[in-house]
Design a protein around this motif. Structure first.
Motif, PDB file in Angstrom:
ATOM      1  N   GLU A  91      15.175  37.915 -74.022  1.00  0.00           N
ATOM      2  CA  GLU A  91      14.392  37.514 -72.853  1.00  0.00           C
ATOM      3  C   GLU A  91      15.313  36.822 -71.849  1.00  0.00           C
ATOM      4  O   GLU A  91      15.450  35.603 -71.829  1.00  0.00           O
ATOM      5  N   GLU A 140      17.058  36.878 -67.680  1.00  0.00           N
ATOM      6  CA  GLU A 140      16.949  37.276 -66.273  1.00  0.00           C
ATOM      7  C   GLU A 140      18.208  36.765 -65.598  1.00  0.00           C
ATOM      8  O   GLU A 140      18.321  35.586 -65.277  1.00  0.00           O
ATOM      9  N   ARG A 188      11.868  41.692 -71.190  1.00  0.00           N
ATOM     10  CA  ARG A 188      10.521  42.214 -70.924  1.00  0.00           C
ATOM     11  C   ARG A 188       9.732  41.327 -69.967  1.00  0.00           C
ATOM     12  O   ARG A 188       9.108  41.819 -69.023  1.00  0.00           O
ATOM     13  N   ARG A 189       9.725  40.021 -70.216  1.00  0.00           N
ATOM     14  CA  ARG A 189       8.939  39.130 -69.357  1.00  0.00           C
ATOM     15  C   ARG A 189       9.449  39.160 -67.926  1.00  0.00           C
ATOM     16  O   ARG A 189       8.660  39.204 -66.975  1.00  0.00           O
ATOM     17  N   ARG A 224       8.555  42.523 -66.309  1.00  0.00           N
ATOM     18  CA  ARG A 224       7.117  42.568 -66.030  1.00  0.00           C
ATOM     19  C   ARG A 224       6.782  41.729 -64.793  1.00  0.00           C
ATOM     20  O   ARG A 224       6.022  42.158 -63.914  1.00  0.00           O
ATOM     21  N   ALA A 225       7.362  40.537 -64.707  1.00  0.00           N
ATOM     22  CA  ALA A 225       7.084  39.656 -63.573  1.00  0.00           C
ATOM     23  C   ALA A 225       7.622  40.246 -62.271  1.00  0.00           C
ATOM     24  O   ALA A 225       6.947  40.217 -61.233  1.00  0.00           O
ATOM     25  N   GLU A 277       3.471  48.899 -72.481  1.00  0.00           N
ATOM     26  CA  GLU A 277       4.691  48.325 -73.047  1.00  0.00           C
ATOM     27  C   GLU A 277       4.763  48.728 -74.508  1.00  0.00           C
ATOM     28  O   GLU A 277       3.744  48.762 -75.196  1.00  0.00           O
TER      29      GLU A 277
END
Length: 286
Positions: free
Chosen positions: A201, A203, A232-233, A236-237, A249
């Motif tokens: 997770e 970014e 993924r988070r 998605r955001a 997903e």
């Protein structure tokens, strides 16, 4: 000097994306093309603009194996799975390909395993990649591919049924938001983007260079280029902020995927809303 392999002649035919349905609204005003994200560093250097054309990548594709890494500016290494890229599509890949609809554009196709597998499934597909060696491998395997950046003009813009950003290619250009905007231009209305997220997770956006781990001086001084990683988070955001809907997903064999559909452009929504209002008004008058 390493010479890139020449693709066989004649080239495989480029698949023709389906013609949009006649009811799809068309605008006489061309849409402005999404600009490619700026490449920091010396933009005049050809290898800076096309870092995947450098010798470490070409050598790895020829050998069908690594080691090959993205070396970050802070010295950390991100391993690249060259052996998997050069093999056939695996079971995790097939979970993606079976969800594709219409003609498929594989962005950053590498040596062509997904383009080839799609052809075997009877689905028209085109790969695009900036590395001549990758495009050559794809064509040698019987797939159709163009040596071109996703931010350059491409055939069938606005008519592709599906687009792929697999094997970390959400990081292409180092600006995932700009990349999503460009993919929206390429897809037909209602088209799908199937993207792979990082297993962690994360970014992050950073500078990298290609490196085979040999410590050669030429590689230590290879040009940096921008890259990004999204878990993924984060994906998605970002998709939500950029007007995409998450359709599905799933995970397969330790890899993580999202299927995204772009929301209709605001102008199209306004036109439909206006048409509905006009119809309702005419019924009331009658």
């Amino acid at each position: 000097m390493t010479v890139s392999p020449h693709p066989p002649t004649p080239h495989p035919p480029t698949p023709h994306p389906p013609t949009p349905h006649s009811s799809t609204p068309h605008s006489s005003t061309p849409r402005p093309r999404t600009a490619a994200p700026e490449n920091p560093g010396d933009a005049a250097e050809a290898t800076g603009r096309h870092p995947w054309r450098t010798d470490p990548y070409t050598r790895a594709l020829r050998a069908g194996r690594g080691p090959l890494f993205l070396r970050r500016a802070d010295g950390r290494l991100l391993p690249l799975e060259v052996e998997r890229w050069c093999a056939g599509a695996d079971e995790a890949d097939l979970t993606v390909l079976r969800r594709c609809t219409g003609a498929v554009l594989d962005i950053g196709c590498g040596p062509g395993r997904l383009v080839t597998a799609l052809a075997e499934l009877g689905r028209p597909a085109l790969g695009v990649d900036t590395a001549p060696a990758a495009v050559g491998h794809t064509r040698e395997r019987g797939g159709a591919a163009l040596c071109r950046s996703v931010f350059e003009p491409l055939p069938g813009e606005g008519r592709w049924g599906s687009a792929l950003l697999i094997d970390g290619n959400i990081g292409v250009g180092g600006d995932p938001a700009a990349l999503l905007a460009r993919v929206r231009e390429l897809l037909a209305p209602g088209g799908l983007l199937l993207a792979e997220a990082a297993p962690a997770e994360v970014e992050e956006r950073f500078q990298v260079r290609l490196d085979d781990g040999s410590g050669a001086r030429s590689e230590r001084h290879a040009p940096l280029f921008p890259w990004a990683r999204l878990g993924r988070r984060a994906l998605r955001a970002l998709a939500g902020r950029e007007g995409w809907t998450v359709v599905e997903e799933w995970s397969a064999y330790g890899r993580f995927f999202l299927s995204l559909r772009a929301a209709a452009p605001a102008a199209a929504i306004e036109a439909v809303t206006s048409a509905v209002a006009d119809t309702a008004s005419s019924h009331e008058r009658s």
